[in-house]
Design a protein around this motif. Structure first.
Motif, PDB file in Angstrom:
ATOM      1  N   ARG A 107      26.253  61.073  47.607  1.00  0.00           N
ATOM      2  CA  ARG A 107      26.075  61.692  46.188  1.00  0.00           C
ATOM      3  C   ARG A 107      24.951  62.757  46.418  1.00  0.00           C
ATOM      4  NH1 ARG A 107      20.889  60.636  44.389  1.00  0.00           N
ATOM      5  NH2 ARG A 107      19.693  59.111  45.317  1.00  0.00           N
ATOM      6  N   GLU A 108      25.116  63.613  45.458  1.00  0.00           N
ATOM      7  CA  GLU A 108      24.225  64.812  45.638  1.00  0.00           C
ATOM      8  C   GLU A 108      22.975  64.647  44.766  1.00  0.00           C
ATOM      9  OE1 GLU A 108      26.573  68.877  45.448  1.00  0.00           O
ATOM     10  OE2 GLU A 108      27.378  67.390  43.936  1.00  0.00           O
ATOM     11  N   ASP A 109      21.844  65.124  45.570  1.00  0.00           N
ATOM     12  CA  ASP A 109      20.573  65.080  44.786  1.00  0.00           C
ATOM     13  C   ASP A 109      20.079  66.541  44.477  1.00  0.00           C
ATOM     14  OD1 ASP A 109      18.038  63.998  43.593  1.00  0.00           O
ATOM     15  OD2 ASP A 109      17.149  64.454  45.693  1.00  0.00           O
ATOM     16  N   PHE A 110      19.886  66.864  43.412  1.00  0.00           N
ATOM     17  CA  PHE A 110      19.788  68.534  43.123  1.00  0.00           C
ATOM     18  C   PHE A 110      18.099  68.620  43.172  1.00  0.00           C
ATOM     19  CE2 PHE A 110      23.657  67.907  41.288  1.00  0.00           C
ATOM     20  CZ  PHE A 110      24.568  69.021  42.109  1.00  0.00           C
ATOM     21  N   SER A 111      17.643  69.884  43.661  1.00  0.00           N
ATOM     22  CA  SER A 111      16.323  70.218  43.564  1.00  0.00           C
ATOM     23  C   SER A 111      16.355  71.496  42.861  1.00  0.00           C
ATOM     24  CB  SER A 111      15.784  70.338  45.056  1.00  0.00           C
ATOM     25  OG  SER A 111      14.460  70.933  45.045  1.00  0.00           O
ATOM     26  N   PHE A 112      15.412  71.793  41.898  1.00  0.00           N
ATOM     27  CA  PHE A 112      15.549  73.103  41.217  1.00  0.00           C
ATOM     28  C   PHE A 112      14.364  73.911  41.518  1.00  0.00           C
ATOM     29  CE2 PHE A 112      17.576  69.955  38.832  1.00  0.00           C
ATOM     30  CZ  PHE A 112      18.994  70.595  38.695  1.00  0.00           C
ATOM     31  N   THR A 113      14.376  75.176  41.720  1.00  0.00           N
ATOM     32  CA  THR A 113      13.556  76.051  41.879  1.00  0.00           C
ATOM     33  C   THR A 113      13.648  77.175  41.123  1.00  0.00           C
ATOM     34  OG1 THR A 113      14.422  77.691  43.700  1.00  0.00           O
ATOM     35  CG2 THR A 113      13.576  75.630  44.510  1.00  0.00           C
ATOM     36  N   ALA A 114      12.418  78.099  40.875  1.00  0.00           N
ATOM     37  CA  ALA A 114      12.601  79.284  39.924  1.00  0.00           C
ATOM     38  C   ALA A 114      13.872  80.179  40.159  1.00  0.00           C
ATOM     39  CB  ALA A 114      11.248  80.111  40.147  1.00  0.00           C
ATOM     40  N   PHE A 115      14.280  79.986  41.533  1.00  0.00           N
ATOM     41  CA  PHE A 115      15.281  80.967  41.887  1.00  0.00           C
ATOM     42  C   PHE A 115      16.806  80.547  42.395  1.00  0.00           C
ATOM     43  CE2 PHE A 115      11.096  82.710  42.889  1.00  0.00           C
ATOM     44  CZ  PHE A 115      11.091  83.930  42.125  1.00  0.00           C
ATOM     45  N   ALA A 116      16.647  79.143  42.722  1.00  0.00           N
ATOM     46  CA  ALA A 116      17.912  78.502  43.034  1.00  0.00           C
ATOM     47  C   ALA A 116      17.881  77.175  42.642  1.00  0.00           C
ATOM     48  CB  ALA A 116      17.968  78.750  44.543  1.00  0.00           C
ATOM     49  N   THR A 117      19.087  76.529  42.725  1.00  0.00           N
ATOM     50  CA  THR A 117      19.478  74.982  42.618  1.00  0.00           C
ATOM     51  C   THR A 117      19.976  74.628  43.889  1.00  0.00           C
ATOM     52  OG1 THR A 117      20.148  75.048  40.220  1.00  0.00           O
ATOM     53  CG2 THR A 117      20.906  73.288  41.559  1.00  0.00           C
TER      54      THR A 117
END
Length: 175
Positions: free
Chosen positions: A70-80
Motif C-alpha cells: 500500500r502507499e503511504d503519502f507524505s506531504f511537504t510544502a513542495f511535493a507529495t
C-alpha cells in the motif's frame, strides 16, 4: 507467472526498513530488491530477480493494485512523496498455499527477440508513433477548446441582476 516469492521478498525488505524506522519509495524498494542502491536496505536472504527493471516495476504496481502493498503519502510544502508499506492482504502470504500471479510477463530471451524484431520495423514503428502522437495532440487540443470558458480575461464586464419594474419579479441581465 507466479510472483508469490517476489512478494514475500518485497515484504522482507519493507519489514527491515520499518525496523530501522526508514521509509522506502517505490524506486528505493526496487533498487534494494535488485541489489542496488543503499546497502542498508538490502536483505541477505533476498536474491535479486533476473528481470528487466520495467518488469520489476510492473510487479510492484500489480502488488499495489492487489493490496499486498500500500502507499503511504507524505506531504511537504513542495511535493507529495509516496512511500510503500505492507498492505492489508500481505497476511495471506502466511499460508504457503497462497499464490499470486501476473499475466504478460516475459522472460529475457523473448524480450530480447521482441526488441530485435522491433528494431527491424523501427521506421514503420516511428511513423506509427508519430501518427498516434499527432492524433493524441489533436484530441487534447479539441478537448481543451471544448473546456475553455468564454469571456475569460481581465476585460470582463461586470453584469448585474436587476428586477424589472413591471412587478413580475423576473431577473434581467444588464451590462
Amino acid at each position: 507467472m507466479d510472483i508469490t516469492g517476489y512478494c514475500r521478498d518485497l515484504i522482507k525488505i519493507l519489514d527491515q526498513a520499518e525496523s530501522m524506522s526508514e521509509k522506502l519509495t517505490p524506486l528505493k524498494l526496487i533498487d534494494a530488491w535488485s541489489g542496488k542502491g543503499v546497502s542498508k536496505f538490502r536483505v541477505a536472504e533476498v536474491t535479486p530477480p533476473k528481470h528487466p527493471r520495467e518488469e520489476l516495476e510492473r510487479i510492484v504496481a500489480h502488488l499495489l493494485l492487489q493490496q499486498y502493498l500500500r502507499e503511504d503519502f507524505s506531504f511537504t510544502a513542495f511535493a507529495t512523496i509516496s512511500y510503500l508499506k505492507i498492505g492489508p492482504k500481505a497476511g495471506l502470504l502466511e499460508n504457503e498455499a497462497h499464490v499470486i500471479t501476473i499475466e504478460g510477463m516475459t522472460n529475457k530471451k523473448s524480450a530480447y527477440k521482441d526488441r530485435l524484431s522491433q528494431s527491424s520495423n523501427s521506421k514503420r514503428s516511428r511513423e506509427n508513433d508519430q501518427a498516434i502522437s499527432k492524433t493524441v495532440q489533436d484530441s487534447v487540443v479539441k478537448k481543451s477548446q471544448k473546456h475553455k470558458q468564454p469571456n475569460c480575461g481581465s476585460n470582463l464586464k461586470t453584469k448585474k441582476l436587476k428586477l424589472q419594474a413591471g412587478g413580475d419579479d423576473q431577473p434581467v441581465l444588464l451590462d
